[in-house]
Design a protein around this motif. Sequence first.
Motif, PDB file in Angstrom:
ATOM      1  N   THR A 180     -30.847 -23.504  32.580  1.00  0.00           N
ATOM      2  CA  THR A 180     -31.310 -21.846  32.159  1.00  0.00           C
ATOM      3  C   THR A 180     -32.396 -22.476  31.254  1.00  0.00           C
ATOM      4  O   THR A 180     -31.680 -23.334  30.235  1.00  0.00           O
ATOM      5  N   GLU A 222     -31.044  -8.389  34.454  1.00  0.00           N
ATOM      6  CA  GLU A 222     -29.619  -8.203  34.080  1.00  0.00           C
ATOM      7  C   GLU A 222     -30.609  -9.533  32.391  1.00  0.00           C
ATOM      8  O   GLU A 222     -29.595  -9.137  31.514  1.00  0.00           O
ATOM      9  N   ALA A 223     -31.471 -10.124  32.636  1.00  0.00           N
ATOM     10  CA  ALA A 223     -31.404 -11.208  31.576  1.00  0.00           C
ATOM     11  C   ALA A 223     -31.375 -10.172  30.089  1.00  0.00           C
ATOM     12  O   ALA A 223     -31.113 -11.172  29.263  1.00  0.00           O
ATOM     13  N   CYS A 224     -31.627  -9.332  30.361  1.00  0.00           N
ATOM     14  CA  CYS A 224     -32.452  -8.700  29.517  1.00  0.00           C
ATOM     15  C   CYS A 224     -31.527  -7.649  28.866  1.00  0.00           C
ATOM     16  O   CYS A 224     -31.475  -6.938  28.178  1.00  0.00           O
ATOM     17  N   ASN A 276     -28.169 -17.701  25.549  1.00  0.00           N
ATOM     18  CA  ASN A 276     -27.762 -17.316  25.153  1.00  0.00           C
ATOM     19  C   ASN A 276     -27.187 -15.833  25.327  1.00  0.00           C
ATOM     20  O   ASN A 276     -26.572 -15.408  24.412  1.00  0.00           O
ATOM     21  N   LYS A 277     -28.157 -15.236  25.732  1.00  0.00           N
ATOM     22  CA  LYS A 277     -28.103 -13.609  26.449  1.00  0.00           C
ATOM     23  C   LYS A 277     -27.085 -13.811  27.029  1.00  0.00           C
ATOM     24  O   LYS A 277     -26.276 -13.228  27.057  1.00  0.00           O
ATOM     25  N   ILE A 278     -27.096 -14.530  28.561  1.00  0.00           N
ATOM     26  CA  ILE A 278     -26.136 -14.360  29.396  1.00  0.00           C
ATOM     27  C   ILE A 278     -24.806 -15.752  29.357  1.00  0.00           C
ATOM     28  O   ILE A 278     -24.199 -15.152  30.671  1.00  0.00           O
ATOM     29  N   GLY A 334     -28.853  -8.020  27.648  1.00  0.00           N
ATOM     30  CA  GLY A 334     -27.796  -7.795  26.216  1.00  0.00           C
ATOM     31  C   GLY A 334     -28.774  -8.282  25.415  1.00  0.00           C
ATOM     32  O   GLY A 334     -28.264  -8.767  24.433  1.00  0.00           O
ATOM     33  N   CYS A 384     -35.660 -16.525  33.522  1.00  0.00           N
ATOM     34  CA  CYS A 384     -36.917 -15.331  33.215  1.00  0.00           C
ATOM     35  C   CYS A 384     -38.186 -16.238  33.628  1.00  0.00           C
ATOM     36  O   CYS A 384     -39.231 -15.376  33.169  1.00  0.00           O
ATOM     37  N   ALA A 405     -32.845 -18.982  25.535  1.00  0.00           N
ATOM     38  CA  ALA A 405     -32.850 -17.661  25.564  1.00  0.00           C
ATOM     39  C   ALA A 405     -32.074 -16.586  26.239  1.00  0.00           C
ATOM     40  O   ALA A 405     -31.228 -15.944  25.924  1.00  0.00           O
ATOM     41  N   CYS A 406     -32.360 -17.447  27.016  1.00  0.00           N
ATOM     42  CA  CYS A 406     -31.192 -16.833  28.440  1.00  0.00           C
ATOM     43  C   CYS A 406     -29.574 -17.477  28.363  1.00  0.00           C
ATOM     44  O   CYS A 406     -28.588 -16.895  28.913  1.00  0.00           O
TER      45      CYS A 406
END
Length: 210
Positions: free
Chosen positions: A32, A206-208, A38-40, A210, A21, A35-36
């Motif tokens: 990472t 792609e990070a967004c 957790n997301k991916i 999720g 991100c 937040a990332c």
Amino acid sequence: MEKRVTLKAEILQAGEGCPVCGGEKKTEMARTCRACLNKIGVAATKAVDFVTEMVYDAMVGNAMANSGNVPRGTVWGPILANTRIDLDAKFAPTQNGIGAHWHCKRGVPGGFVSIFVFGDNLRAGQEVSGLAELKIKFVKTRAQEKQPVHYLRVQAVEGVKSDVKLAILEPQFVDRLIPGLPGKVVRNDGYGFAVGFLPEWKPKIEACAG
Ligand SMILES: [Zn+2]
């Protein structure tokens, strides 16, 4: 098919911050940000770890290649970037300890530049993400004892994409290249080109997802 994580080349190059991100904070364990992570989750972490490992391998590979008989060296890189294997590229199978690769010849004023793309199961026309290096070797020609020849080596990496693409331009367009990443203008008599990186215009975030 497994989703590829897009990584930011400049962040990877700097070795600080979250390459997914662009954020500043990294977790203690992962490369990472939280937040990332957790997301991916693990996919992102694995991808970043893998690329970092590949960078290290490339450096070791360079040290070995540089000790060979033909004087050669790395001008810059490795930088994670996207590139396309030309449709008329020539395939070279593994031979004499050199891995299988595709040889692309990009026309530039006064000649061409070679891009050697290494990796498994690659095909002509394919968009490849990998670690790009600008290399130089010195060859004996009729005119010169040690004629420098610049070429590019790309080691394909699976599971990730870059937010930049490898670019070979006419020398006068050097200003278009991303200033935060390495670039180079090569000139010799009527021969010349600028090589560096351009942004991918439609990066998939792609990070967004999720
Ligand atoms: Zn992040």
